[in-house]
Scaffold this active site. Sequence first.
Site, PDB file in Angstrom:
ATOM      1  N   THR A 134       0.726  -1.255  -0.503  1.00 22.58           N
ATOM      2  CA  THR A 134      -0.016  -0.043  -0.249  1.00 22.58           C
ATOM      3  C   THR A 134       0.606   1.717   0.274  1.00 22.58           C
ATOM      4  O   THR A 134       1.963   0.937   0.178  1.00 22.58           O
ATOM      5  CB  THR A 134      -1.201  -0.058   0.982  1.00 22.58           C
ATOM      6  OG1 THR A 134      -1.532   1.477   1.593  1.00 22.58           O
ATOM      7  CG2 THR A 134       0.306  -0.554   2.027  1.00 22.58           C
ATOM      8  N   ASP A 135       0.619   2.443  -0.249  1.00 20.15           N
ATOM      9  CA  ASP A 135       0.650   3.723  -0.816  1.00 20.15           C
ATOM     10  C   ASP A 135       1.158   3.960   1.281  1.00 20.15           C
ATOM     11  O   ASP A 135       2.010   4.788   1.168  1.00 20.15           O
ATOM     12  CB  ASP A 135       0.577   4.670  -1.246  1.00 20.15           C
ATOM     13  CG  ASP A 135      -1.368   4.466  -0.744  1.00 20.15           C
ATOM     14  OD1 ASP A 135      -1.716   4.104   0.059  1.00 20.15           O
ATOM     15  OD2 ASP A 135      -2.039   6.005  -1.761  1.00 20.15           O
ATOM     16  N   GLU A 136       0.675   3.512   1.726  1.00 15.40           N
ATOM     17  CA  GLU A 136       0.324   4.187   3.608  1.00 15.40           C
ATOM     18  C   GLU A 136       1.732   3.777   4.178  1.00 15.40           C
ATOM     19  O   GLU A 136       2.034   3.984   5.317  1.00 15.40           O
ATOM     20  CB  GLU A 136      -1.186   3.688   3.943  1.00 15.40           C
ATOM     21  CG  GLU A 136      -2.154   3.361   3.191  1.00 15.40           C
ATOM     22  CD  GLU A 136      -3.853   3.353   4.117  1.00 15.40           C
ATOM     23  OE1 GLU A 136      -3.841   3.599   5.441  1.00 15.40           O
ATOM     24  OE2 GLU A 136      -4.926   2.942   3.739  1.00 15.40           O
ATOM     25  N   TYR A 160      -1.597  -0.280  10.964  1.00 13.32           N
ATOM     26  CA  TYR A 160      -2.227  -1.254   9.490  1.00 13.32           C
ATOM     27  C   TYR A 160      -0.584  -0.784   8.606  1.00 13.32           C
ATOM     28  O   TYR A 160      -0.400  -1.932   8.231  1.00 13.32           O
ATOM     29  CB  TYR A 160      -3.319  -0.724   8.536  1.00 13.32           C
ATOM     30  CG  TYR A 160      -3.344  -1.199   6.547  1.00 13.32           C
ATOM     31  CD1 TYR A 160      -3.157  -2.608   7.192  1.00 13.32           C
ATOM     32  CD2 TYR A 160      -3.020  -0.063   6.692  1.00 13.32           C
ATOM     33  CE1 TYR A 160      -3.025  -2.582   5.628  1.00 13.32           C
ATOM     34  CE2 TYR A 160      -3.080  -0.539   4.884  1.00 13.32           C
ATOM     35  CZ  TYR A 160      -3.409  -1.480   4.509  1.00 13.32           C
ATOM     36  OH  TYR A 160      -3.229  -2.011   3.440  1.00 13.32           O
ATOM     37  N   LYS A 164       1.994  -3.391   7.400  1.00 13.07           N
ATOM     38  CA  LYS A 164       3.062  -3.378   5.671  1.00 13.07           C
ATOM     39  C   LYS A 164       4.058  -3.226   5.288  1.00 13.07           C
ATOM     40  O   LYS A 164       4.732  -3.812   4.447  1.00 13.07           O
ATOM     41  CB  LYS A 164       1.952  -2.898   4.723  1.00 13.07           C
ATOM     42  CG  LYS A 164       0.258  -3.459   5.075  1.00 13.07           C
ATOM     43  CD  LYS A 164       0.177  -3.838   4.726  1.00 13.07           C
ATOM     44  CE  LYS A 164      -0.209  -4.805   3.100  1.00 13.07           C
ATOM     45  NZ  LYS A 164      -0.592  -5.981   2.391  1.00 13.07           N
TER      46      LYS A 164
HETATM   47  P1  NAD Z   1      -9.081  -7.645   1.768  1.00 15.77           P
HETATM   48  O1  NAD Z   1      -9.773  -7.083   3.449  1.00 15.77           O
HETATM   49  O2  NAD Z   1     -10.485  -6.723   1.028  1.00 15.77           O
HETATM   50  O3  NAD Z   1      -9.365  -8.939   1.751  1.00 15.77           O
HETATM   51  C1  NAD Z   1      -8.835  -9.800   2.738  1.00 15.77           C
HETATM   52  C2  NAD Z   1      -8.099 -10.765   2.095  1.00 15.77           C
HETATM   53  O4  NAD Z   1      -7.063 -11.971   2.659  1.00 15.77           O
HETATM   54  C3  NAD Z   1      -9.760 -12.108   3.170  1.00 15.77           C
HETATM   55  O5  NAD Z   1     -10.068 -12.828   1.862  1.00 15.77           O
HETATM   56  C4  NAD Z   1      -9.054 -12.458   4.504  1.00 15.77           C
HETATM   57  O6  NAD Z   1      -9.901 -14.144   4.601  1.00 15.77           O
HETATM   58  C5  NAD Z   1      -7.779 -12.941   3.376  1.00 15.77           C
HETATM   59  N1  NAD Z   1      -7.232 -13.277   5.271  1.00 15.77           N
HETATM   60  C6  NAD Z   1      -7.052 -12.821   5.826  1.00 15.77           C
HETATM   61  N2  NAD Z   1      -5.804 -12.873   7.067  1.00 15.77           N
HETATM   62  C7  NAD Z   1      -5.592 -13.815   6.624  1.00 15.77           C
HETATM   63  C8  NAD Z   1      -4.847 -15.518   6.663  1.00 15.77           C
HETATM   64  N3  NAD Z   1      -3.579 -15.268   7.444  1.00 15.77           N
HETATM   65  N4  NAD Z   1      -4.496 -16.046   5.831  1.00 15.77           N
HETATM   66  C9  NAD Z   1      -5.065 -16.976   4.786  1.00 15.77           C
HETATM   67  N5  NAD Z   1      -5.741 -15.002   4.172  1.00 15.77           N
HETATM   68  C10 NAD Z   1      -6.278 -13.884   4.914  1.00 15.77           C
HETATM   69  O7  NAD Z   1      -8.242  -6.928   1.553  1.00 15.77           O
HETATM   70  P2  NAD Z   1      -8.232  -6.108   0.501  1.00 15.77           P
HETATM   71  O8  NAD Z   1      -8.591  -4.758   0.125  1.00 15.77           O
HETATM   72  O9  NAD Z   1      -8.588  -7.208  -0.852  1.00 15.77           O
HETATM   73  O10 NAD Z   1      -6.863  -5.574   0.445  1.00 15.77           O
HETATM   74  C11 NAD Z   1      -6.016  -7.423  -0.866  1.00 15.77           C
HETATM   75  C12 NAD Z   1      -4.576  -6.762  -0.737  1.00 15.77           C
HETATM   76  O11 NAD Z   1      -4.126  -5.626  -1.506  1.00 15.77           O
HETATM   77  C13 NAD Z   1      -4.176  -5.978   1.181  1.00 15.77           C
HETATM   78  O12 NAD Z   1      -2.850  -6.626   1.306  1.00 15.77           O
HETATM   79  C14 NAD Z   1      -3.531  -5.087   1.103  1.00 15.77           C
HETATM   80  O13 NAD Z   1      -2.897  -4.368   2.330  1.00 15.77           O
HETATM   81  C15 NAD Z   1      -3.204  -4.561   0.261  1.00 15.77           C
HETATM   82  N6  NAD Z   1      -3.751  -2.920  -0.234  1.00 15.77           N
HETATM   83  C16 NAD Z   1      -5.610  -2.843  -0.530  1.00 15.77           C
HETATM   84  C17 NAD Z   1      -6.027  -1.692  -0.653  1.00 15.77           C
HETATM   85  C18 NAD Z   1      -7.467  -1.245  -0.803  1.00 15.77           C
HETATM   86  O14 NAD Z   1      -7.575  -0.038  -1.337  1.00 15.77           O
HETATM   87  N7  NAD Z   1      -7.915  -2.476  -0.483  1.00 15.77           N
HETATM   88  C19 NAD Z   1      -4.815  -0.555  -1.215  1.00 15.77           C
HETATM   89  C20 NAD Z   1      -3.286  -0.498  -0.992  1.00 15.77           C
HETATM   90  C21 NAD Z   1      -2.984  -2.125  -0.715  1.00 15.77           C
HETATM   91  P1  TYD Z   2     -10.852   4.151   4.317  1.00 21.11           P
HETATM   92  O1  TYD Z   2     -11.986   3.327   2.870  1.00 21.11           O
HETATM   93  O2  TYD Z   2     -10.951   3.134   5.498  1.00 21.11           O
HETATM   94  O3  TYD Z   2      -9.267   3.611   3.573  1.00 21.11           O
HETATM   95  P2  TYD Z   2      -7.733   3.898   4.392  1.00 21.11           P
HETATM   96  O4  TYD Z   2      -7.667   4.451   5.876  1.00 21.11           O
HETATM   97  O5  TYD Z   2      -6.799   2.655   4.155  1.00 21.11           O
HETATM   98  O6  TYD Z   2      -7.221   5.205   3.179  1.00 21.11           O
HETATM   99  O7  TYD Z   2     -10.806   5.152   4.231  1.00 21.11           O
HETATM  100  C1  TYD Z   2     -10.621   6.512   3.256  1.00 21.11           C
HETATM  101  C2  TYD Z   2     -10.538   7.419   3.454  1.00 21.11           C
HETATM  102  O8  TYD Z   2     -12.096   7.854   4.168  1.00 21.11           O
HETATM  103  C3  TYD Z   2      -9.259   8.277   5.467  1.00 21.11           C
HETATM  104  O9  TYD Z   2      -9.358   9.253   5.165  1.00 21.11           O
HETATM  105  C4  TYD Z   2     -10.789   8.115   6.576  1.00 21.11           C
HETATM  106  C5  TYD Z   2     -11.933   8.594   5.451  1.00 21.11           C
HETATM  107  N1  TYD Z   2     -13.439   7.892   6.598  1.00 21.11           N
HETATM  108  C6  TYD Z   2     -14.366   8.352   6.541  1.00 21.11           C
HETATM  109  O10 TYD Z   2     -13.687   9.451   6.996  1.00 21.11           O
HETATM  110  N2  TYD Z   2     -15.373   7.998   7.105  1.00 21.11           N
HETATM  111  C7  TYD Z   2     -15.687   6.418   7.598  1.00 21.11           C
HETATM  112  O11 TYD Z   2     -16.518   6.068   8.102  1.00 21.11           O
HETATM  113  C8  TYD Z   2     -14.030   5.823   6.430  1.00 21.11           C
HETATM  114  C9  TYD Z   2     -14.581   4.139   6.401  1.00 21.11           C
HETATM  115  C10 TYD Z   2     -13.479   6.385   6.088  1.00 21.11           C
END
Ligand code: NAD
Ligand code: TYD
Length: 355
Positions: A134-136, A160, A164
């Site tokens: 992630t960019d975080e 988190y 990561k």
């Molecule tokens: P998500 O929370 O929707 O899904 C996570 C999946 O991992 C789930 O299916 C869960 O059951 C599985 N999981 C969790 N712990 C596990 C374990 N110990 N063993 C096996 N499986 C396990 O997450 P997402 O949004 O699909 O994100 C996927 C990846 O991308 C993550 O690594 C996250 O950090 C990264 N990412 C997400 C975003 C975003 O905006 N969603 C952005 C950048 C990076």
């Molecule tokens: P989120 O979807 O949780 O992603 P991330 O924190 O990983 O960027 O949140 C996106 C942005 O929205 C973040 O600045 C937090 C804000 N946010 C709210 O303002 N209200 C909410 O209920 C949630 C879940 C997030």
Amino acid sequence: MKTFLVTGGAGFIGSNFVLAQRAKNRARIVNLDKLTYAGNTANLESLTDDPDYIFVHADINDGPLVRRIFEDQRPEAVVHFAAESHVDRSILRPDDFIQTNIVGTFRLIEEARAYWSGLDGKSKKTFRFLHISTDEVYGSLGPDDLPFTESYPYAPNSPYAASKAAGDHLVRSFHRTYGLPTLIINCSNNYGPYQFPEKLIPLIILNALEGKPLPIYGDGKNIRDWLFIQDHVEAIGMVLDRGRAGETYNIGGSCEKTNIDVVKTICLLLDQLCPDSPSKPHADLITFVKDRPGHDRRYAIDAGKIKRELNWAPAETFESGITKTIHWYLSHKEWTSSIKTGAYKEWIKRQYGSD
Ligand code: NAD
Ligand code: TYD
């Protein structure tokens, strides 16, 4: 056809990736997922009869089982999505984030290394371990700072992001120390179909449809760089095919928006798409709530490297992507009602003090 070992393929990004691979018959998929609250096999229902899709219900921390999967399935690549992914949950209870994102990533890459060490010649060279991050990890930008490049220093602010970042460092070290052909993707905020409604965009869509308050943390001026899920999936495929081993690729939509702008856009679109909604205008539901502790102010990605090296660019604008996303949630009521059960309800009550 290649075999990919995908972890976390029942989550949001993972299931979109798995579905796209199988739709194009691009790879055989072995999906290892623990099915936490965020994992949902219903996302992959269409693959039930697909002989080139295998689901394994398991934890990446289970070393012996992961070893057996490598030996039996002999994958050409690992695509590691599995993670605890929600910042607010990491603030409340970081334990699972350490166990999965750090220890679990270590277990998985250690098994990958053992398997890879036994490969010979070409297979050893072409094997890939792709870590999705992630960019975080880069922390928070000021209003005039340039977007994150791949060499931007790490400064994670939430448990988190820190977990990561630790995973990224482990993956990097396995390339440097052992020569394992790793790849890392650091991506900005994704949105689109199958996203669990604890994250901002699906939470706002579903609350608005039910006439519930739309919670905005702090002043709503925090900025995220939004990317439509299919653009990320496309980029992951390119990095797997042509990314250089040992490299990191930053991926983002060049689409910086304040949270309040995102929420207002969703409200306006819902006003148009649901003209009979009793909650119209949906923007009246906007409610400012207590800020998230340590809330990062701004994220923005410089995606110049993947554009230059792999010729990737996002196909969707925010307007087209968010419209597709809202249409998807409107036409998948069964999916949304099936997800709004135990773990979801508990979270909403705990975090927002409402049902
Ligand atoms: P998500 O929370 O929707 O899904 C996570 C999946 O991992 C789930 O299916 C869960 O059951 C599985 N999981 C969790 N712990 C596990 C374990 N110990 N063993 C096996 N499986 C396990 O997450 P997402 O949004 O699909 O994100 C996927 C990846 O991308 C993550 O690594 C996250 O950090 C990264 N990412 C997400 C975003 C975003 O905006 N969603 C952005 C950048 C990076
Ligand atoms: P989120 O979807 O949780 O992603 P991330 O924190 O990983 O960027 O949140 C996106 C942005 O929205 C973040 O600045 C937090 C804000 N946010 C709210 O303002 N209200 C909410 O209920 C949630 C879940 C997030």
